[in-house]
Design an enzyme around this catalytic site. Structure first.
Site, PDB file in Angstrom:
ATOM      1  N   LYS A 114       0.800  -1.249   0.140  1.00  0.00           N
ATOM      2  CA  LYS A 114       0.002  -0.106   0.068  1.00  0.00           C
ATOM      3  C   LYS A 114       0.928   1.161  -0.124  1.00  0.00           C
ATOM      4  CE  LYS A 114      -4.327  -2.097   2.024  1.00  0.00           C
ATOM      5  NZ  LYS A 114      -4.991  -2.280   3.136  1.00  0.00           N
ATOM      6  N   LYS A 196      -6.833 -14.021  -8.092  1.00  0.00           N
ATOM      7  CA  LYS A 196      -8.249 -13.968  -7.121  1.00  0.00           C
ATOM      8  C   LYS A 196      -9.264 -13.010  -7.287  1.00  0.00           C
ATOM      9  CE  LYS A 196      -8.745 -13.495  -2.460  1.00  0.00           C
ATOM     10  NZ  LYS A 196      -8.432 -13.663  -1.141  1.00  0.00           N
ATOM     11  N   LYS A 199     -13.518  -7.681  -4.807  1.00  0.00           N
ATOM     12  CA  LYS A 199     -14.645  -6.699  -4.829  1.00  0.00           C
ATOM     13  C   LYS A 199     -14.156  -5.474  -5.334  1.00  0.00           C
ATOM     14  CE  LYS A 199     -14.550  -6.223   0.238  1.00  0.00           C
ATOM     15  NZ  LYS A 199     -15.427  -6.294   1.185  1.00  0.00           N
TER      16      LYS A 199
END
Length: 334
Positions: A114, A196, A199
């Site tokens: 991040k 994977k 969302k």
């Protein structure tokens, strides 16, 4: 006093859950609710480590709660609540921060990723949120935590902090173990079947939402990436078809071998169409219940209020012990 083992799990309200979340996690949670004492938390405090629009965060939090219940989690059997409603999470995180080494947090893979992506929002909470995650888990004297590969490092930190506190101040926390589900193949992206399903994927065709409308499911399956082999076989060389076969198998109960026989000599078109129907039928009761719940806000408020009350009672017991052991003067109410 229940002698059932305690399971804790939380999910961020960062958008609607996917078919991958349903097969890989939520569907398994439903199977656990009779055997374990389960705490399921919408971790809204974790969500604000990145900038959020207030109205969207509130909406997403309520929708996440509704999706949990629509999936079959029974509020009578589970403690379902919103993280920020139990202030003990933040309070314990502060105590644990005093025992967490900078080097431990520096090694966290997710923080490294991040921080490389967004230096503009490199805030202190992004660095320390694994400590809040540890507090979430340890507050409830958790025995087991369902974890994916990306969270194993965070659970290891929670285990280390529990042991460190126990060694310094005497036995206080249970040391949690990972809960590895017996079933649940990883569901991959429909557009990049080596990744994977997520969302947060920017490509809307890459994932199927748990409460997706049937027309959208059919459209996304038609666009799902396959290959030029043209044969429905379970093969590493055909990751797109393998992924769809896993989905079909998990939702229909049919074995991979049965599916291969069923589609022997048939093309991808029919297989994709039938897979779409299997998904639609499996998710139909979830979608219908979800829409019903969103039209009954009073009921949802009752669920999260009762859940927070129950969670608070148990969290406070742990926090009182912690405060006493570290030497904080207990508050007197007058």
């Amino acid at each position: 006093m229940s002698d059932k083992k305690i399971i804790f799990s939380g999910a961020q309200p960062s958008g609607k859950l996917t078919l991958g979340n349903y097969i890989g996690a939520v569907k398994n949670w439903v199977d656990l609710q009779d055997e374990y004492n389960c705490y399921y938390c919408v971790v809204d405090s974790h969500a604000i480590t990145v900038p959020q629009e207030a109205k969207n965060l509130r909406k997403n939090t309520i929708e996440a709660l509704a999706q949990y219940i629509a999936s079959g989690l029974d509020p009578e059997k589970n403690t379902i609540f919103i993280q920020s409603h139990v202030s003990a999470h933040a309070e314990l995180a502060w105590i644990l921060n005093t025992m967490t080494y900078m080097g431990e947090l520096n090694r966290m893979t997710q923080f490294k990723e991040k921080s490389q992506k967004s230096e503009a929002n490199l805030n202190a909470a992004l660095f320390t949120y694994p400590v809040l995650m540890a507090a979430d888990i340890l507050l409830y004297q958790t025995d087991l935590v369902p974890v994916g590969e990306d969270q194993k490092q965070h659970l290891e930190l929670a285990r280390n902090l529990a042991q460190r506190f126990n060694n310094r101040y005497s036995e206080t926390f249970k040391v949690p173990d990972p809960y590895i589900a017996k079933v649940g193949a990883r569901v991959m992206s429909l557009q990049e079947p080596t990744k994977k399903m997520s969302k947060s994927d920017d490509n809307v065709n890459a994932s199927i939402l748990m409460v997706e409308e049937p027309d959208a499911i059919v459209r996304k399956l038609k666009r799902a990436v396959t290959d030029s082999v043209g044969v429905v076989t379970y093969s590493e060389e055909q990751p797109g078809i393998k992924n769809l076969m896993n989905i079909y198998s998990k939702l229909s109960g049919k074995s991979i071998q049965e599916i291969e026989i069923m589609y022997d000599g048939k093309g991808y078109g029919q297989f994709k169409g039938d897979t779409a129907e299997v998904i639609i039928e499996a998710l139909r009761p979830v979608r219908e219940k979800y829409n019903e719940l969103l039209n009954n806000k009073d009921y949802l408020e009752k669920i999260y209020a009762e859940g927070a009350n129950k969670a608070e009672q148990n969290a406070r017991k742990t926090l009182r012990k912690v405060y006493k052991k570290v030497g904080l003067v207990p508050r007197k109410f007058i």
